[in-house]
Write an enzyme that holds these catalytic residues in place. Structure first.
Site, PDB file in Angstrom:
ATOM      1  N   CYS A 216       0.839  -1.194   0.000  1.00  0.00           N
ATOM      2  CA  CYS A 216       0.000   0.000   0.000  1.00  0.00           C
ATOM      3  C   CYS A 216       0.874   1.243   0.000  1.00  0.00           C
ATOM      4  O   CYS A 216       2.107   1.163   0.030  1.00  0.00           O
ATOM      5  CB  CYS A 216      -0.942   0.016   1.200  1.00  0.00           C
ATOM      6  SG  CYS A 216      -0.074   0.073   2.793  1.00  0.00           S
TER       7      CYS A 216
ATOM      8  N   ASP B  58      10.545  25.502 -33.770  1.00  0.00           N
ATOM      9  CA  ASP B  58      11.633  25.847 -34.678  1.00  0.00           C
ATOM     10  C   ASP B  58      11.193  25.480 -36.092  1.00  0.00           C
ATOM     11  O   ASP B  58      10.502  24.485 -36.300  1.00  0.00           O
ATOM     12  CB  ASP B  58      12.889  25.059 -34.288  1.00  0.00           C
ATOM     13  CG  ASP B  58      13.993  25.211 -35.324  1.00  0.00           C
ATOM     14  OD1 ASP B  58      14.408  26.348 -35.574  1.00  0.00           O
ATOM     15  OD2 ASP B  58      14.410  24.183 -35.892  1.00  0.00           O
TER      16      ASP B  58
ATOM     17  N   ASP C 147      14.887  20.531 -33.120  1.00  0.00           N
ATOM     18  CA  ASP C 147      15.656  19.330 -33.470  1.00  0.00           C
ATOM     19  C   ASP C 147      17.148  19.573 -33.589  1.00  0.00           C
ATOM     20  O   ASP C 147      17.911  18.626 -33.789  1.00  0.00           O
ATOM     21  CB  ASP C 147      15.144  18.742 -34.795  1.00  0.00           C
ATOM     22  CG  ASP C 147      15.624  19.546 -36.001  1.00  0.00           C
ATOM     23  OD1 ASP C 147      15.765  20.786 -35.871  1.00  0.00           O
ATOM     24  OD2 ASP C 147      15.859  18.944 -37.053  1.00  0.00           O
TER      25      ASP C 147
END
Length: 760
Positions: free
Chosen positions: A24, A445, A644
Site C-alpha cells: 500500500c 523551430d 531538433d
C-alpha cells in the site's frame, strides 16, 4: 535515426532496486524514508506499481547499504540492472500471481461454507432451522472454527507474517490492518466458542465468517491487482518482445544463425524478408522497405538501401538486406527506448506529493480511528456493547486500507507513458506528463521541425519553346560543380528523374551573380535577376511567377541557355506533409502556435501565412531563442518548445516542456523532456492530448480513493447507526476495499485504448 540518451545525474551516480513486499501507499513512504537515511543518498523515489526504487547517490553508490536499509524496513530488495533483469522480474510476477491464485482458491473453498452457515443462518430463517435441527449451532461453530483456522493459518498467514513484524516495528501497513482486524474477529469467536463464560452476558457471538471472508476477499483484490499490474506494463513487454533472440551473422560469406548476444559492433548481418532486424546497423547491401512503426508510430514502410540506418526490432518487408552492426545490447535505440519508458513509468509527478504526505500517516491514523471506534461503542453503545465495539473496529481497520491511494497515480503513469511509446512519443521525464497539459503556446523551430530541413527543387517554370527535362538536365549538369545546398537540391531533382547529365566544360563561378559553364557545347548561365539583367536578358515574362515565389518566401533564380532566357527556378526547404494537419490539431486543442526561426522575416511570415501560425519570431540567433521563449511565456503562459538542432537545446531547456524531434541531434534530445520518434510535428497534439487524458485519469483515481475513504470510514465506525440503524459488516468492508483498488486499476487501464482526438 539518432541515438537517444537516457537522463543521467549531473553529479554522483544512480541505481535502481526492485522492492518486494510493498502492499500500500504507506509502504512506499516507509521504504523511501529508509533509503533516504542511507549516507550518500540524495533522493529516493519508490513506485508501488512498478515495485521499484530509483536512488540518486553522491559519489559511488552504496548498494549494500541501500539493500540493508530496505530489508531493515521489512521488505525484500535486489539491484536492478542488466538485460536479464526484466526476465527475472516477469518471472517473479508470474510466480506471485500463481501463488495468489492458489491461495485465493483455497481461501474461497473453505470460507464459503463458513459464510453460508453463519450469514445464511442470520439472513434466512430456514437455514437457521436447518443448521439447528441437523448439527446444532454449537457443532456449527466448531466446524466454522476449523475451516476459519485453515483459511487464516493457510492462505491468510501471509498477512500475519508481514503485518505483525510491521506492527512491532511501529510501522503498521496494510498487512497489519488485515492481521489485527481478522485476529480480533477470530480471537473473539474462539473465546465465544470454547470459553463463553469469559464474555459478558449477551455478547456470545461468533464472527468466523468475517475473518475467513475478509481474507478471501482481500486475496481476490490482490490477485486482480496483480493481473492488472501485469497489463499496465504491457507496453514494456511489447517492446521487449520486439527484440529478436537470434541473428543471421555472415562469416566468410556464410550465413550462421547465432544468439543476438554474440553479435558485436562491426559484424555483418543478413536479414531476410519478414524478419525483424536484430540490432542497429547501416545497410551495405540490398534494398528493401522496413516497417519502423514500432519506433516512429508511422505505419508507412521506409525505403532502405546502401547507407541507410536500421533500427533493431523493426521489420524487414520484401528484400534481403545486409548491414554492418553499429550498436548492440543496451546501446541500441530499442534498448534506450525501453530504459526511457521505464524511467518515465517509475517517476513521480508533482500531483503525487500530496498523496505521499497524507498516506505516510494514514495507517497509524486508521488504527487510532479503529481504537476510538472501539472505545466509543464500549462507552456509549447499546448492549451488547463489546460485540458492537469489535465489529465496528474491525470494519474500520479493513475498509481504510490505502491501497487505492498508492496505486492511483503510478498505474496511470505506467499505462499513459506506455501508450505514448506505442504512438511514437517518449516521455524522458515523468514530470512532463503533467506539465504538458498546461501548455498554452507551442513554440516551434522552423527548419527540420515544420520543414524537412533540406532544400528541394520546388518550382521550375520553363520559357515558351523549352522542354522541362532538357532544361533541368543542363542546369543540373552545371550545378554538379557546386557544393551549395541549392545546387545539390537541383542535382538531386534531376537524378530522381534519371536524367542524363551532359559533359561540363569551362565552369566559372561569378561571386554575387551566379555560375556559368558549357554543357555538351551549349552555354548555360544560372543566377539571380541581376545576373540576367547584366547579360541583357528580359526577365519580365516571368514577373508574375517571380512575385508569387516571393510571396511564398522563396528566392527565384533564372537560367539562360545559349543566351536565351530558359527557366525560372526556386529551391526551398519544403514544409513536411504532416505539418498543416498538426497545426490544425494544435489549434483544436486550444493552443497558440509560434514559430521561432533564424530565417529572414519575409520567408518566416510567408510560411506562417501558409500554415496559420499565430506568432512569428524571425531572424533570431540561438541565444535569442531563449529570450523568445521567455517573451512567449509572459504573453501567453506556459510554453512547450519543439526543436531538433543543437541551436534549439537552450530553448528546449528554458521552456516549461521541451519536445525534441527524434531524428534530430543528440544534444537537442538530451535537453528535451519529450522525444517525438516520428520525426515530425504530428506527435505533439498526440502527446498533449495523452497528457490531458492521463492527468484526468489520475484525478479520477485520486478522487475515488480519497472519497471512498472519506465516506466509508465514518460509516464503518457506525456514524449512521443513531439515525437509521445502519452498520457496515466487516465482510462488506473487505469487499469494498478490494473493489476500490480494482476500480482504480481498471480506470487506469482505460488509457491503453486511448486514441488521439486529432490525428496528425
Amino acid at each position: 535515426m539518432s541515438s537517444i540518451q537516457t537522463p543521467t545525474q549531473a553529479a554522483g551516480s544512480a541505481a535502481s532496486l526492485s522492492i518486494q513486499g510493498m502492499s500500500c501507499a504507506s509502504c512506499v513512504g516507509r521504504v523511501e524514508r529508509a533509503l533516504r537515511s542511507v549516507p550518500g543518498v540524495v533522493s529516493a523515489n519508490v513506485n508501488l506499481a512498478t515495485e521499484r526504487a530509483d536512488i540518486a547517490f553522491i559519489g559511488a553508490p552504496d548498494i549494500a547499504a541501500a539493500v540493508q536499509a530496505v530489508e531493515s524496513a521489512g521488505y525484500e530488495s535486489a539491484l536492478v540492472g542488466g538485460d536479464n533483469n526484466t526476465d527475472e522480474v516477469d518471472a517473479r510476477h508470474v510466480a506471485e500471481r500463481s501463488s495468489l491464485k492458489r491461495a485465493l482458491i483455497v481461501a474461497a473453498v473453505f470460507a464459503l461454507p463458513v459464510f453460508l452457515m453463519e450469514m445464511g443462518a442470520h439472513a434466512v430463517p430456514a437455514v437457521h432451522r436447518l443448521v439447528e435441527q441437523t448439527i446444532g449451532m454449537q457443532a456449527s461453530w466448531y466446524i466454522q472454527f476449523v475451516l476459519t483456522s485453515i483459511v487464516l493459518f493457510g492462505p491468510g498467514l501471509r498477512f500475519f507474517q508481514k503485518g505483525v513484524p510491521a506492527l512491532l516495528r511501529g510501522a503498521p501497513d496494510m498487512n497489519a490492518l488485515v492481521a489485527v482486524g481478522t485476529a480480533a474477529a477470530y480471537a473473539f469467536s474462539v473465546v465465544a466458542t470454547f470459553a463463553p463464560g469469559l464474555l459478558p452476558e449477551g455478547t456470545v457471538n461468533v464472527y468466523y465468517e468475517a475473518a475467513a471472508v475478509i481474507v478471501a476477499l482481500i486475496l481476490l483484490g490482490r490477485f486482480l491487482e496483480s493481473r492488472a499490474k501485469g497489463r499496465t506494463s504491457e507496453a514494456i513487454g511489447r517492446l521487449l518482445g520486439l527484440q529478436p533472440k537470434t541473428a543471421c551473422l555472415l562469416r566468410n560469406g556464410v550465413a550462421v544463425e547465432v544468439p543476438v548476444s554474440e553479435v558485436r559492433s562491426g559484424d555483418q548481418v543478413e536479414v531476410r524478408p519478414g524478419e525483424r532486424i536484430p540490432v542497429d546497423g547501416v545497410v551495405i547491401g540490398g534494398a528493401s522497405f522496413v516497417d519502423e512503426s514500432m519506433i516512429s508510430g508511422e505505419p508507412i514502410p521506409v525505403e532502405k538501401k546502401a547507407g541507410a540506418e536500421l533500427v533493431g526490432g523493426t521489420v524487414n518487408q520484401n528484400g534481403v538486406l545486409t548491414f554492418r552492426v553499429t550498436q548492440v545490447g543496451g546501446d541500441t535505440v530499442l534498448s534506450q527506448i525501453i530504459r526511457m519508458v521505464e524511467q518515465a513509468q517509475g517517476s513521480k509527478l508533482p500531483i503525487q506529493a500530496m498523496v505521499d504526505r497524507i498516506t505516510i500517516w494514514f495507517v497509524p491514523a486508521v488504527m487510532a480511528a479503529a481504537l476510538l471506534t472501539c472505545l466509543a461503542w464500549l462507552l456509549f453503545g447499546p448492549s451488547p456493547a463489546l460485540t458492537f465495539a469489535l465489529v465496528n473496529a474491525v470494519a474500520v481497520l479493513i475498509i481504510a486500507c490505502p491501497c487505492a491511494m498508492g496505486l492511483a497515480t503510478p498505474t496511470s503513469i505506467m499505462v499513459g507513458t506506455g501508450r505514448a511509446a506505442q504512438m511514437g512519443v517518449l516521455f524522458r521525464k515523468g514530470e512532463a506528463l503533467q506539465s504538458l497539459k498546461d501548455a498554452k503556446v507551442l513554440a516551434v523551430d522552423k527548419t527540420g521541425t515544420l520543414t524537412k530541413g533540406k532544400p528541394e527543387l520546388t518550382d521550375l517554370v520553363v520559357a515558351e519553346g523549352c522542354e522541362r527535362a532538357w532544361v533541368l538536365a543542363r542546369v543540373a549538369a552545371v550545378e554538379t560543380k557546386s557544393e551549395h545546398p541549392i545546387a545539390r537540391a537541383i542535382v538531386a531533382a534531376a537524378t530522381a528523374q534519371n536524367l542524363a547529365l551532359g559533359a561540363i566544360d569551362k565552369f566559372e563561378s561569378l561571386t554575387g551573380f551566379g555560375v556559368r559553364a558549357e554543357v555538351d557545347g551549349e552555354r548555360v548561365e544560372i543566377g539571380a535577376d541581376r545576373f540576367m539583367i547584366q547579360l541583357g536578358l528580359d526577365i519580365s515574362p516571368f514577373a508574375t511567377e517571380a512575385d508569387r515565389l516571393g510571396e511564398e518566401g522563396k528566392t527565384p533564380l533564372y537560367a539562360a541557355i545559349n543566351g536565351r532566357l530558359a527557366a525560372l527556378i526556386a529551391v526551398a526547404d519544403t514544409i513536411k506533409e504532416t505539418t498543416p494537419q498538426a497545426i490544425r490539431a494544435l489549434h483544436k486543442l486550444g493552443l497558440k502556435v509560434a514559430m521561432v526561426t533564424g530565417d529572414n522575416r519575409r520567408t518566416a511570415h510567408a510560411i506562417a501565412r501558409q500554415l496559420g501560425i499565430d506568432d512569428v519570431v524571425a531572424e533570431v540567433l540561438p541565444g535569442a531563442k531563449v529570450d523568445a521563449v521567455r517573451r512567449l511565456k509572459k504573453q501567453y503562459g506556459p510554453v512547450a518548445y519543439v526543436g531538433d538542432g543543437i541551436n534549439d537545446a537552450p530553448a528546449l531547456a528554458e521552456a516549461d516542456v521541451g519536445l525534441a524531434i527524434g531524428t534530430g541531434t543528440d544534444i537537442a534530445i538530451e535537453a528535451a523532456d519529450v522525444v517525438l520518434m516520428s520525426g515530425d510535428l504530428g506527435g505533439v497534439p498526440n502527446a498533449i492530448a495523452l497528457s490531458r487524458a492521463t492527468i484526468g485519469n489520475i484525478r479520477q483515481n485520486l478522487f475515488w480513493a480519497f472519497a471512498y475513504n472519506a465516506a466509508l470510514i465514518p460509516v464503518a465506525a457506525g456514524v449512521l447507526y443513531p439515525f437509521n440503524g445502519t452498520l457496515l459488516s466487516p465482510v462488506f468492508a473487505a469487499g469494498a476495499m478490494a473493489l476500490s483498488s480494482v476500480f482504480v486499476l481498471g480506470n487506469a487501464l482505460r488509457l491503453r485504448r486511448f486514441q488521439p482526438q486529432h490525428q496528425a
